[in-house]
Structure formats: C-alpha cells, structure tokens
Design an enzyme around this catalytic site. Structure first.
Site, PDB file in Angstrom:
ATOM      1  N   LYS A  76       0.855  -1.193   0.000  1.00  0.00           N
ATOM      2  CA  LYS A  76       0.000   0.000   0.000  1.00  0.00           C
ATOM      3  C   LYS A  76       0.887   1.238   0.000  1.00  0.00           C
ATOM      4  O   LYS A  76       1.913   1.274   0.702  1.00  0.00           O
ATOM      5  CB  LYS A  76      -0.901  -0.029   1.243  1.00  0.00           C
ATOM      6  CG  LYS A  76      -1.908   1.131   1.306  1.00  0.00           C
ATOM      7  CD  LYS A  76      -2.872   0.973   2.495  1.00  0.00           C
ATOM      8  CE  LYS A  76      -3.884   2.100   2.555  1.00  0.00           C
ATOM      9  NZ  LYS A  76      -4.859   1.963   3.668  1.00  0.00           N
ATOM     10  N   SER A 151      -9.941   2.169   2.754  1.00  0.00           N
ATOM     11  CA  SER A 151      -9.060   2.934   1.904  1.00  0.00           C
ATOM     12  C   SER A 151      -8.044   2.083   1.125  1.00  0.00           C
ATOM     13  O   SER A 151      -7.472   2.567   0.149  1.00  0.00           O
ATOM     14  CB  SER A 151      -8.282   3.949   2.747  1.00  0.00           C
ATOM     15  OG  SER A 151      -7.416   3.283   3.658  1.00  0.00           O
ATOM     16  N   SER A 175     -10.272  -0.184   6.898  1.00  0.00           N
ATOM     17  CA  SER A 175      -9.672  -0.151   5.557  1.00  0.00           C
ATOM     18  C   SER A 175      -9.013  -1.422   5.067  1.00  0.00           C
ATOM     19  O   SER A 175      -8.643  -1.507   3.895  1.00  0.00           O
ATOM     20  CB  SER A 175      -8.655   0.985   5.472  1.00  0.00           C
ATOM     21  OG  SER A 175      -9.340   2.191   5.321  1.00  0.00           O
TER      22      SER A 175
HETATM   23  N1  GLN Z   1     -13.414   4.579   6.035  1.00  0.00           N
HETATM   24  C1  GLN Z   1     -12.805   5.061   7.245  1.00  0.00           C
HETATM   25  C2  GLN Z   1     -12.373   6.503   7.059  1.00  0.00           C
HETATM   26  O1  GLN Z   1     -12.683   7.045   6.060  1.00  0.00           O
HETATM   27  C3  GLN Z   1     -11.657   4.208   7.638  1.00  0.00           C
HETATM   28  C4  GLN Z   1     -10.469   4.398   6.783  1.00  0.00           C
HETATM   29  C5  GLN Z   1      -9.299   3.573   7.243  1.00  0.00           C
HETATM   30  O2  GLN Z   1      -9.455   2.571   7.920  1.00  0.00           O
HETATM   31  N2  GLN Z   1      -8.123   4.056   6.905  1.00  0.00           N
HETATM   32  O3  GLN Z   1     -11.753   7.079   7.871  1.00  0.00           O
END
Ligand code: GLN
Length: 484
Positions: A76, A151, A175
């Site tokens: 990532k 994400s 995410s």
């Molecule tokens: N969807 C969540 C956010 O927008 C979690 C994102 C994540 O776990 N990085 O913050």
C-alpha cells in the site's frame, strides 16, 4: 499459479519449479494487462522488482530462504519504501520519494519478499471506496462499475484480480476488512501495537494499524510472521515475545464459543449479506462451535466517536504538510502565510480538508470538552462492551460491511453514507482489538465477507477459526471470471 497459496509458491520456489524472477515477471505481465483498467498500482518499477527477485533466487540457491523469500507482494502506498515514490495517493506527496523504509517494508525485505509496486488508496487513507485518491478510483475486479472499498482499495483489487501473491494494507476504521469483504479475500487488522507504524504515513495514530491482505488465513498467518514484532522506533509498538501465527491453524473448533452481537444484525444490514453471514455461522456450528447471543450496546456511537477522534488526530498529523520541508509547495505566493494557505488548499483533496476542518474544530479550546473529551470517554465504554462480551465468547462474528460493493460515484457526494460503510469495523479500532474479514459467499455475484473479531492478541486463534472454515469451503479460492 496465480491462484496458488503462499505455501505452494514457496514450495515451488524451493523445488526450483519456478524462479522468483519468473514469478515476479508473471505478475508484472498481469499488471501490464489489467492495471491500466483496474488502476490498483500507482507506482511500478520493474528494475527494482526484478533485482529483488534475482537476489531472492540467489538466496534460495544458497539454501537460506525463509517462507516468503521470492514471493511478490504489493505494498500500500502509505508505507515509505526507500527510493520508491510514496504518495499516500495525495497531490501533496505526488513527487515524494521516500528516503527510508517503513518497518513493514524492511521486514518484508529482510524476509526476501519481492516488492511488486505501490498500490492506490484513498487520499491519506480517508475513505471507504478509494474514490478520494488523487490518482483516480480503483475498479472492483468482480464488477468494473463498482468500488473495491477503501481505503486500501488498490491492494484489495490487486489481491482479488491476482495481480500479486498477497498485499499489505492499513486499517484505521475498516480499511483492510471492508475492502476484503467487497473484493472477496482474507484481510486481518491486528491488535493495535502488534505491527510497527514506523514509516507508515500517519492518519489517526491511535487507530492506524497495518495488516495482511491475502487469499487465505494461512497466507495471512505467514504474512503476520513477517510483519509483527517489536520496533523501538514506534512508541506504541508492543514488546512481546515473537509468535508463530501458523501454530494453531489446524486446531479443531470443537467447543468454540461464537458471540453474535445483536447490534450487528439490526437496521442498516442488507438482507442478502445477513443471510450469507448466517450461513457461515451455520457452517461453524457443523464444525463444533456454539453460538452465544451477545450485545455491544454502544455500537451505534462508534461512528460519531470515530469521526471526532480520527479527524482530531488527522488534523494534528497532517499539519506537517506545510510546503516547507517536503511535498507540494504552491508555485506562487506573496508571503509565508499565503504560501501555507495556498499549498494546503491546492495540495489536499476535499475529504482530507473536511477532516482537517472537523478535527481542528473539535480540538479548539471552546469545544474540546464537548467533543474530543466526550468522544474519548465513549471510546472507553466501547472497549468495555467488548471486554464484557469476551467473558461469554471466544470470538465475535458478524458482517464486515453492511452491503456488497456499491457503484462508483454512488456515495461520493454523501460523506455520511460513506462513513456508514464502517458501521461494523470501526468499534474494533476504537477498542484496539484484532479483526478480520474472510470470504463467506456471494450476493448477486458480488463477494460477501464474514467478520471475525478476537480478543487482544488472539490473532492465532482467529486465523485458526478462519482456516478451519477455509478447509471446508472454497469461497476464498474463487476469482473473478475474465481475469484468469
Ligand atoms: N473509512 C474510514 C475513514 O474514512 C476508515 C479508513 C481507514 O481505515 N483508513 O476514515
């Protein structure tokens, strides 16, 4: 081969049935063929990748290979990797080449794994659909009109489309698990502190945690053996004895107590997803598990609490992008303040700015007690809910996401609808617990994930629970037609 487990690949490498260079090249060819459409990778460097593969082959020939030596992994783009562009999918870091390795990267390097490239993600890991990326969205390999989740959407699509043997992700509020559910693979968010955050670009430091994204629980266990472990460069890294995460994979599940939280099967959950999850639970009963009804009463507060705390931490973490030290700087400005303002206005995307605004607001002197402090108190209550629940069960099961993959564009203009994607994942981060999502079936030809939540440091047991299910089902081996 592209569908083989890490263990099989490792055996093939050991027996010289294939070389790491050939394996890396096979994935690079698939990336060439499919990435222009899917957009899972945002940085590739064939020379670097093949040089690592060559070194791995030499190591295998010399007889000192480790289980992941020679295995091509996608990283990532939140992890700094020396000499690689590391952007966090932000214009702010568009031209940033990391001068050092994140702990996770150096662990994979030391294990002899091969870095295939850096994967797309929501900007600074803020999002649930990968649509906030400066480099454009990622297509869900199961249906190109749909999002892969976020994400870690690039890593998710790369695993699902078999554009890598396995990948890394990070999970601040879901995410790893939500994209695992939407793309049909196995993803694990470890207990907070088990994997070092050193060199992992910070979003919300008290919640961020890196973990494996792979086809199976066994693959995730092998990845955890590389990723986990104490690192003195991260002050929240836990100094614990080294674990072998594969050690319990084959234990029978007789007598396992599975807690089903009633709040995870309430309003907001798609009926087809609920059915797939309950079918999986039935499968567990056949494996000897007992079902216990439990309650996590503060579940409904987890999203509001998260959207106070995560933006608060983000507003502080992202203050470093000021146009002075590194990253984007606006080309034209009149004075220092003007330079700061224009740099941040031009360098950050809309969602990131929204979070910075919210975070700055809840931390401001007049509102700190009303929002930030209150949210911290409720965070404690959410953790206590789990503490109470684990007195009655060994693992908790439920959905990982409220629905299957949604259409690209469907939720971009509705931040709250997007935030609700993490209804079942966020509380786990707030409590610092480990959670995973495993493929449990399909609804209208789209994958559905089963979430397994464990007690602190119970990753080996969760992997055992997932692995046993994967011995009697084949959902985790399925891949999208047309991508074979
Ligand atoms: N969807 C969540 C956010 O927008 C979690 C994102 C994540 O776990 N990085 O913050």
């Amino acid at each position: 081969m592209i569908n083989s487990s890490l263990k099989t690949l490792s055996q093939m490498l050991a027996k010289k049935e294939i070389s790491s260079v050939e394996l890396a090249q096979a994935f690079l060819n698939r990336i060439d063929a499919f990435n222009p459409e899917i957009n899972a990778y945002i940085a590739l460097d064939q020379d670097k990748t093949l040089a690592q593969a060559k070194a791995a082959d030499a190591r295998i020939a010399a007889g000192n290979a480790e289980p992941l030596t020679g295995i091509p992994i996608a990283q990532k783009d939140i992890f700094c990797a020396n000499g690689w562009k590391t952007t966090c999918s932000s214009k702010m870091l568009e031209n940033f080449v990391a001068p050092y390795d994140a702990h996770v990267i150096s662990r994979f390097d030391a294990a002899g794994a091969v870095n295939l490239g850096k994967t797309n993600m929501d900007e600074f890991a803020m999002g649930s659909s990968n649509e906030t990326s400066y480099f454009g969205g990622v297509k869900n390999p199961w249906d190109f009109t749909r999002v892969p989740g976020g994400s870690s959407g690039g890593s998710a699509a790369a695993v699902a489309a078999r554009l890598c043997a396995a990948a890394t992700g990070t999970d601040t509020g879901g995410s790893i698990r939500q994209p695992a559910s939407l793309c049909g693979f196995t993803g694990l968010k470890p207990t907070y502190g088990v994997v070092s955050r050193y060199g992992m670009i910070a979003f919300a430091s008290s919640l961020d945690q890196a973990g494996p994204m792979a086809k199976s629980a066994e693959d995730c266990a092998l990845m955890m053996n590389v990723m986990a472990g104490f690192d003195e460069r991260d002050s929240t890294s836990l100094n614990r004895e080294k674990e072998d995460y594969t050690r319990d994979l084959n234990k029978p599940l007789q007598g396992l107590r599975i807690g089903l939280p009633k709040e995870y099967f309430a309003e907001g959950l798609d009926a087809n997803v609920a059915k797939v999850v309950m079918d999986a639970v039935t499968e567990y009963k056949k494996l000897g598990a007992e079902i216990v009804d439990i309650s996590l009463p503060n579940t409904g507060l987890s999203i509001p609490v998260y959207y106070v705390l995560a933006p608060a931490e983000a507003s502080s973490n992202l203050s470093r992008y000021d146009g002075v030290r590194y990253g984007y700087r606006t080309p034209e400005y009149t004075d220092l303040m003007d330079m700061y303002c224009k740099t941040r206005a031009e360098g950050f995307g809309e969602e990131v700015k929204r979070r910075i605004l919210i975070g700055t607001y809840v931390l401001s002197a007049g509102y700190y007690d009303a929002y930030y402090l209150k949210a911290q108190q409720i965070r404690r209550l959410i953790a206590q809910d789990f503490e109470e629940a684990f007195k009655h069960c060994d693992v908790i099961m439920g959905p990982a996401a409220p629905s299957t993959a949604f259409k690209a564009g469907e939720k971009v203009d509705d931040p709250v609808a997007m935030y609700l994607e993490d209804l079942y994942t966020i509380a786990v981060n707030l409590a610092g617990l480990p959670g995973m999502s495993i493929p449990a079936g399909f609804s209208n030809s789209l994958p559905v994930g089963l979430q397994i939540i464990g007690n602190y440091f119970d990753e080996a047991r969760m992997l055992n629970v997932a692995h046993q299910y994967q011995q009697v089902t084949d959902w985790h081996t399925r891949m999208p037609e047309g991508l074979a």
